[in-house]
Design a protein around this motif. Structure first.
Motif, PDB file in Angstrom:
ATOM      1  N   LEU A 141      38.803  37.266  44.329  1.00  0.00           N
ATOM      2  CA  LEU A 141      39.220  37.326  42.927  1.00  0.00           C
ATOM      3  C   LEU A 141      40.327  38.362  42.718  1.00  0.00           C
ATOM      4  O   LEU A 141      41.314  38.097  42.012  1.00  0.00           O
ATOM      5  CB  LEU A 141      38.013  37.645  42.045  1.00  0.00           C
ATOM      6  CG  LEU A 141      37.004  36.501  41.869  1.00  0.00           C
ATOM      7  CD1 LEU A 141      35.678  37.037  41.359  1.00  0.00           C
ATOM      8  CD2 LEU A 141      37.553  35.435  40.914  1.00  0.00           C
ATOM      9  N   LYS A 142      40.169  39.515  43.323  1.00  0.00           N
ATOM     10  CA  LYS A 142      41.196  40.551  43.178  1.00  0.00           C
ATOM     11  C   LYS A 142      42.529  40.089  43.765  1.00  0.00           C
ATOM     12  O   LYS A 142      43.599  40.357  43.194  1.00  0.00           O
ATOM     13  CB  LYS A 142      40.739  41.849  43.862  1.00  0.00           C
ATOM     14  CG  LYS A 142      39.723  42.641  43.052  1.00  0.00           C
ATOM     15  CD  LYS A 142      39.437  43.978  43.726  1.00  0.00           C
ATOM     16  CE  LYS A 142      38.562  44.851  42.839  1.00  0.00           C
ATOM     17  NZ  LYS A 142      38.303  46.183  43.455  1.00  0.00           N
ATOM     18  N   ARG A 143      42.450  39.413  44.878  1.00  0.00           N
ATOM     19  CA  ARG A 143      43.674  38.943  45.521  1.00  0.00           C
ATOM     20  C   ARG A 143      44.368  37.882  44.664  1.00  0.00           C
ATOM     21  O   ARG A 143      45.598  37.909  44.505  1.00  0.00           O
ATOM     22  CB  ARG A 143      43.331  38.382  46.899  1.00  0.00           C
ATOM     23  CG  ARG A 143      44.562  38.042  47.717  1.00  0.00           C
ATOM     24  CD  ARG A 143      44.183  37.743  49.152  1.00  0.00           C
ATOM     25  NE  ARG A 143      45.347  37.401  49.940  1.00  0.00           N
ATOM     26  CZ  ARG A 143      45.328  37.181  51.237  1.00  0.00           C
ATOM     27  NH1 ARG A 143      44.180  37.273  51.899  1.00  0.00           N
ATOM     28  NH2 ARG A 143      46.430  36.871  51.890  1.00  0.00           N
ATOM     29  N   ARG A 144      43.596  36.967  44.115  1.00  0.00           N
ATOM     30  CA  ARG A 144      44.183  35.932  43.271  1.00  0.00           C
ATOM     31  C   ARG A 144      44.785  36.519  42.000  1.00  0.00           C
ATOM     32  O   ARG A 144      45.872  36.131  41.564  1.00  0.00           O
ATOM     33  CB  ARG A 144      43.127  34.872  42.918  1.00  0.00           C
ATOM     34  CG  ARG A 144      42.754  33.973  44.085  1.00  0.00           C
ATOM     35  CD  ARG A 144      41.773  32.904  43.703  1.00  0.00           C
ATOM     36  NE  ARG A 144      42.339  31.960  42.738  1.00  0.00           N
ATOM     37  CZ  ARG A 144      41.670  30.928  42.248  1.00  0.00           C
ATOM     38  NH1 ARG A 144      40.413  30.713  42.620  1.00  0.00           N
ATOM     39  NH2 ARG A 144      42.242  30.110  41.382  1.00  0.00           N
ATOM     40  N   LEU A 145      44.090  37.462  41.410  1.00  0.00           N
ATOM     41  CA  LEU A 145      44.602  38.101  40.195  1.00  0.00           C
ATOM     42  C   LEU A 145      45.860  38.909  40.497  1.00  0.00           C
ATOM     43  O   LEU A 145      46.812  38.916  39.701  1.00  0.00           O
ATOM     44  CB  LEU A 145      43.518  38.994  39.585  1.00  0.00           C
ATOM     45  CG  LEU A 145      42.386  38.250  38.861  1.00  0.00           C
ATOM     46  CD1 LEU A 145      41.228  39.191  38.564  1.00  0.00           C
ATOM     47  CD2 LEU A 145      42.901  37.630  37.556  1.00  0.00           C
ATOM     48  N   ARG A 146      45.862  39.570  41.646  1.00  0.00           N
ATOM     49  CA  ARG A 146      47.053  40.337  42.028  1.00  0.00           C
ATOM     50  C   ARG A 146      48.249  39.412  42.186  1.00  0.00           C
ATOM     51  O   ARG A 146      49.358  39.708  41.710  1.00  0.00           O
ATOM     52  CB  ARG A 146      46.779  41.072  43.339  1.00  0.00           C
ATOM     53  CG  ARG A 146      47.945  41.944  43.832  1.00  0.00           C
ATOM     54  CD  ARG A 146      47.776  42.277  45.292  1.00  0.00           C
ATOM     55  NE  ARG A 146      47.868  41.067  46.101  1.00  0.00           N
ATOM     56  CZ  ARG A 146      47.500  41.001  47.381  1.00  0.00           C
ATOM     57  NH1 ARG A 146      46.987  42.066  47.977  1.00  0.00           N
ATOM     58  NH2 ARG A 146      47.628  39.872  48.052  1.00  0.00           N
ATOM     59  N   ASP A 147      48.034  38.273  42.840  1.00  0.00           N
ATOM     60  CA  ASP A 147      49.126  37.322  43.032  1.00  0.00           C
ATOM     61  C   ASP A 147      49.605  36.737  41.709  1.00  0.00           C
ATOM     62  O   ASP A 147      50.812  36.555  41.498  1.00  0.00           O
ATOM     63  CB  ASP A 147      48.676  36.194  43.965  1.00  0.00           C
ATOM     64  CG  ASP A 147      48.466  36.669  45.393  1.00  0.00           C
ATOM     65  OD1 ASP A 147      48.957  37.774  45.719  1.00  0.00           O
ATOM     66  OD2 ASP A 147      47.803  35.954  46.170  1.00  0.00           O
ATOM     67  N   MET A 148      48.658  36.435  40.828  1.00  0.00           N
ATOM     68  CA  MET A 148      49.036  35.878  39.531  1.00  0.00           C
ATOM     69  C   MET A 148      49.870  36.885  38.736  1.00  0.00           C
ATOM     70  O   MET A 148      50.876  36.538  38.113  1.00  0.00           O
ATOM     71  CB  MET A 148      47.787  35.487  38.731  1.00  0.00           C
ATOM     72  CG  MET A 148      47.036  34.289  39.280  1.00  0.00           C
ATOM     73  SD  MET A 148      45.588  33.882  38.292  1.00  0.00           S
ATOM     74  CE  MET A 148      46.372  33.137  36.864  1.00  0.00           C
ATOM     75  N   ARG A 149      49.421  38.121  38.776  1.00  0.00           N
ATOM     76  CA  ARG A 149      50.110  39.153  37.978  1.00  0.00           C
ATOM     77  C   ARG A 149      51.457  39.567  38.585  1.00  0.00           C
ATOM     78  O   ARG A 149      52.309  40.097  37.886  1.00  0.00           O
ATOM     79  CB  ARG A 149      49.198  40.367  37.820  1.00  0.00           C
ATOM     80  CG  ARG A 149      48.038  40.075  36.871  1.00  0.00           C
ATOM     81  CD  ARG A 149      46.877  41.032  37.002  1.00  0.00           C
ATOM     82  NE  ARG A 149      45.791  40.641  36.106  1.00  0.00           N
ATOM     83  CZ  ARG A 149      44.554  41.123  36.185  1.00  0.00           C
ATOM     84  NH1 ARG A 149      44.245  42.027  37.118  1.00  0.00           N
ATOM     85  NH2 ARG A 149      43.641  40.718  35.323  1.00  0.00           N
ATOM     86  N   SER A 150      51.607  39.279  39.865  1.00  0.00           N
ATOM     87  CA  SER A 150      52.906  39.578  40.479  1.00  0.00           C
ATOM     88  C   SER A 150      53.871  38.406  40.318  1.00  0.00           C
ATOM     89  O   SER A 150      55.015  38.487  40.741  1.00  0.00           O
ATOM     90  CB  SER A 150      52.717  39.884  41.961  1.00  0.00           C
ATOM     91  OG  SER A 150      52.287  38.726  42.655  1.00  0.00           O
ATOM     92  N   GLY A 151      53.372  37.326  39.727  1.00  0.00           N
ATOM     93  CA  GLY A 151      54.236  36.196  39.444  1.00  0.00           C
ATOM     94  C   GLY A 151      54.254  35.111  40.480  1.00  0.00           C
ATOM     95  O   GLY A 151      54.831  34.041  40.276  1.00  0.00           O
ATOM     96  N   GLU A 152      53.547  35.301  41.622  1.00  0.00           N
ATOM     97  CA  GLU A 152      53.597  34.316  42.713  1.00  0.00           C
ATOM     98  C   GLU A 152      52.925  32.995  42.313  1.00  0.00           C
ATOM     99  O   GLU A 152      53.485  31.927  42.522  1.00  0.00           O
ATOM    100  CB  GLU A 152      52.933  34.889  43.963  1.00  0.00           C
ATOM    101  CG  GLU A 152      53.713  36.071  44.556  1.00  0.00           C
ATOM    102  CD  GLU A 152      52.996  36.628  45.766  1.00  0.00           C
ATOM    103  OE1 GLU A 152      53.283  37.781  46.112  1.00  0.00           O
ATOM    104  OE2 GLU A 152      52.132  35.945  46.349  1.00  0.00           O
ATOM    105  N   LEU A 153      51.734  33.095  41.735  1.00  0.00           N
ATOM    106  CA  LEU A 153      51.047  31.887  41.342  1.00  0.00           C
ATOM    107  C   LEU A 153      51.539  31.363  40.007  1.00  0.00           C
ATOM    108  O   LEU A 153      51.524  30.180  39.731  1.00  0.00           O
ATOM    109  CB  LEU A 153      49.537  32.130  41.279  1.00  0.00           C
ATOM    110  CG  LEU A 153      48.870  32.371  42.635  1.00  0.00           C
ATOM    111  CD1 LEU A 153      47.366  32.524  42.444  1.00  0.00           C
ATOM    112  CD2 LEU A 153      49.136  31.205  43.582  1.00  0.00           C
ATOM    113  N   ARG A 154      51.974  32.262  39.133  1.00  0.00           N
ATOM    114  CA  ARG A 154      52.462  31.859  37.832  1.00  0.00           C
ATOM    115  C   ARG A 154      53.691  30.953  37.971  1.00  0.00           C
ATOM    116  O   ARG A 154      53.856  29.961  37.279  1.00  0.00           O
ATOM    117  CB  ARG A 154      52.813  33.097  37.008  1.00  0.00           C
ATOM    118  CG  ARG A 154      52.142  33.119  35.674  1.00  0.00           C
ATOM    119  CD  ARG A 154      52.572  34.354  34.923  1.00  0.00           C
ATOM    120  NE  ARG A 154      51.474  35.276  34.737  1.00  0.00           N
ATOM    121  CZ  ARG A 154      50.489  35.058  33.891  1.00  0.00           C
ATOM    122  NH1 ARG A 154      50.425  33.956  33.205  1.00  0.00           N
ATOM    123  NH2 ARG A 154      49.539  35.955  33.737  1.00  0.00           N
ATOM    124  N   ALA A 155      54.553  31.300  38.917  1.00  0.00           N
ATOM    125  CA  ALA A 155      55.743  30.483  39.145  1.00  0.00           C
ATOM    126  C   ALA A 155      55.374  29.114  39.675  1.00  0.00           C
ATOM    127  O   ALA A 155      56.011  28.139  39.324  1.00  0.00           O
ATOM    128  CB  ALA A 155      56.674  31.215  40.103  1.00  0.00           C
TER     129      ALA A 155
END
Length: 451
Positions: A437-451
């Motif tokens: 969960l922390k890893r996924r949230l970190r990626d989302m907040r860094s824009g990787e998954l959001r893009a």
């Protein structure tokens, strides 16, 4: 010593209204030397070393420990007795009264077991009942204070309390409707809560599910002494062609080697609940931990969300299983519903349906606009549970230092170790979920998954 092709004969201790002439048969997928069946302790820890009854009442039947003498007597009885009839009650009047009141299968079999046990030597099942433990290996024999003390971090504590309450309620219902009105058939000295809890403990830890017989359950003497291993996937089942309860091994066994079966794809907590043991850490690929989730009462849409959940048989608080491999779609749906804003009220119904596993269309339910909040909600609940486990494990070392009784000390050490083993395995799963969960949230907040 038994030949590999030898048929072991055993009667099927099923509901007394069912009476095919059955035997127990072992068959093998590989040729190999002969083997022994034996009750051993290499997988599960016997609690016979400590007193487990929550009261001082001692049952007049059963055995205190895993007795080799009782096991040999049972084997001789099964070999010598052939296939004794089993479709009738030893006391026909007792069976008639219970059938008149439409008693459900499980309490009916529990009452039948007590009735036969009370006959002792005059019962056709006396050799079998004499081999049964007086104190079944399950959480039914933990006191409420022990459950609260040792299992306060695990959700299995609530399951155990509910099971004990259900058994007590079932007994009280039978006592009120039947036992009290027929005291000559059901004397309270025999049919009471102590004996009823014992019989349910035996059934819940030894009943065998026979899928080929439309899901009938039965006690199968001798076969129910096989221990569980997380590394095998073989089960006992009824074979119509040979009219036998058959077990086919998934590997060759050496002479004298212990034979294992699977009790089913159960978590460590479920195995502790019904059977009283926790597998060795890391061996149970089916292990899981229940994660509690709840709607927030402060939510402006609390009533509307609760209404949607109740429509699909859910409540404001639900538990979902986490495994090392991940979590179910239903958990994610519940999280979406919990964090969804008023503007998404039209989706509440869909989310609740998916959370209950009642949705007709199974799809990858995703709401990108609230996914980050949903994952954070799950993470918060994971970390809340982790803190409870950490607190218990930290306190466990100094527990029970004030107990002066050696007997209670021994019991406390044993139960505490079971609880520690369970908590370590469940916390490990929570830590894995926390990491993901922390890893996924970190990626989302860094824009990787959001893009």
């Amino acid at each position: 010593m038994a030949e590999a092709s030898r048929t072991f004969h055993a009667t099927l201790f099923s509901l007394p209204t069912f009476s095919p002439r059955l035997h127990f048969k072992l068959s093998y997928s590989h040729s190999h030397p002969s083997l022994h069946l034996k009750r051993a302790r290499s997988v599960q820890r016997s609690i016979s070393e400590t007193k487990t009854m929550s009261s001082d009442t001692t049952l007049p039947w059963g055995c205190d420990i895993d007795s080799l003498e009782n096991a040999e007597a049972l084997q001789k009885w099964l070999s010598d007795s052939g296939l004794p009839p089993q479709k009738d009650w030893s006391s026909p009047e007792v069976g008639h009264v219970l059938k008149q009141h439409n008693v459900a299968d499980l309490p009916l079999l529990a009452t039948y077991l007590i009735s036969e046990a009370n006959l002792q030597k005059s019962s056709r099942w006396s050799n079998y009942i004499s081999s049964l433990p007086r104190q079944p290996y399950s959480l039914l024999y933990w006191t409420r204070s022990e459950l609260d003390r040792y299992l306060k971090a695990s959700q299995i504590r609530l399951r155990a309390i509910e099971r004990i309450a259900d058994i007590t309620g079932t007994f009280e219902d039978l006592r009120r409707r039947i036992f009290s009105k027929h005291p000559h058939l059901f004397p309270k000295e025999v049919f009471n809560l102590v004996t009823f809890r014992w019989s349910f403990g035996i059934l819940l830890s030894r009943l065998i599910y026979l899928s080929s017989m439309d899901g009938k359950v039965a006690l199968v003497p001798w076969a129910d002494m096989l221990n569980h291993s997380c590394e095998v996937e073989t089960y006992l089942n009824y074979d119509k062609s040979s009219q036998a309860v058959v077990f086919t091994t998934d590997r060759a066994y050496q002479s004298g080697e212990q034979v294992f079966i699977s009790y089913g794809k159960k978590s460590n907590a479920e195995l502790l609940l019904s059977y009283g043991f926790v597998p060795k850490e890391g061996t149970n690929l089916n292990d899981s931990v229940e994660l509690p989730l709840s709607l927030k009462i402060s939510d402006k849409c609390y009533k509307q969300k609760l209404k949607a959940l109740k429509k699909h048989g859910l409540s404001a608080s639900q538990c979902y299983p986490l495994q090392i491999s991940g979590w179910p779609l239903e958990l994610m749906a519940y999280a979406y519903l919990t964090v969804s804003p008023p503007s998404m009220s039209k989706q509440f119904e869909e989310m609740a349906a998916m959370a209950s596993n009642e949705s007709i269309i199974r799809k990858d339910l995703r709401y990108p606009e609230i996914e980050e909040k949903a994952l954070q909600f799950i993470l918060d609940n994971c970390e809340s549970s982790i803190s409870k486990y950490s607190k218990f494990l930290k306190e466990s070392g100094s527990m029970d230092l004030d107990i002066t009784s050696q007997e209670l000390q021994n019991r406390g050490v044993f139960l505490k170790q079971l609880a520690v083993d369970l908590c370590i395995s469940e916390q490990k799963i929570l830590h894995r979920a926390q990491y993901i969960l922390k890893r996924r949230l970190r990626d989302m907040r860094s824009g990787e998954l959001r893009a």
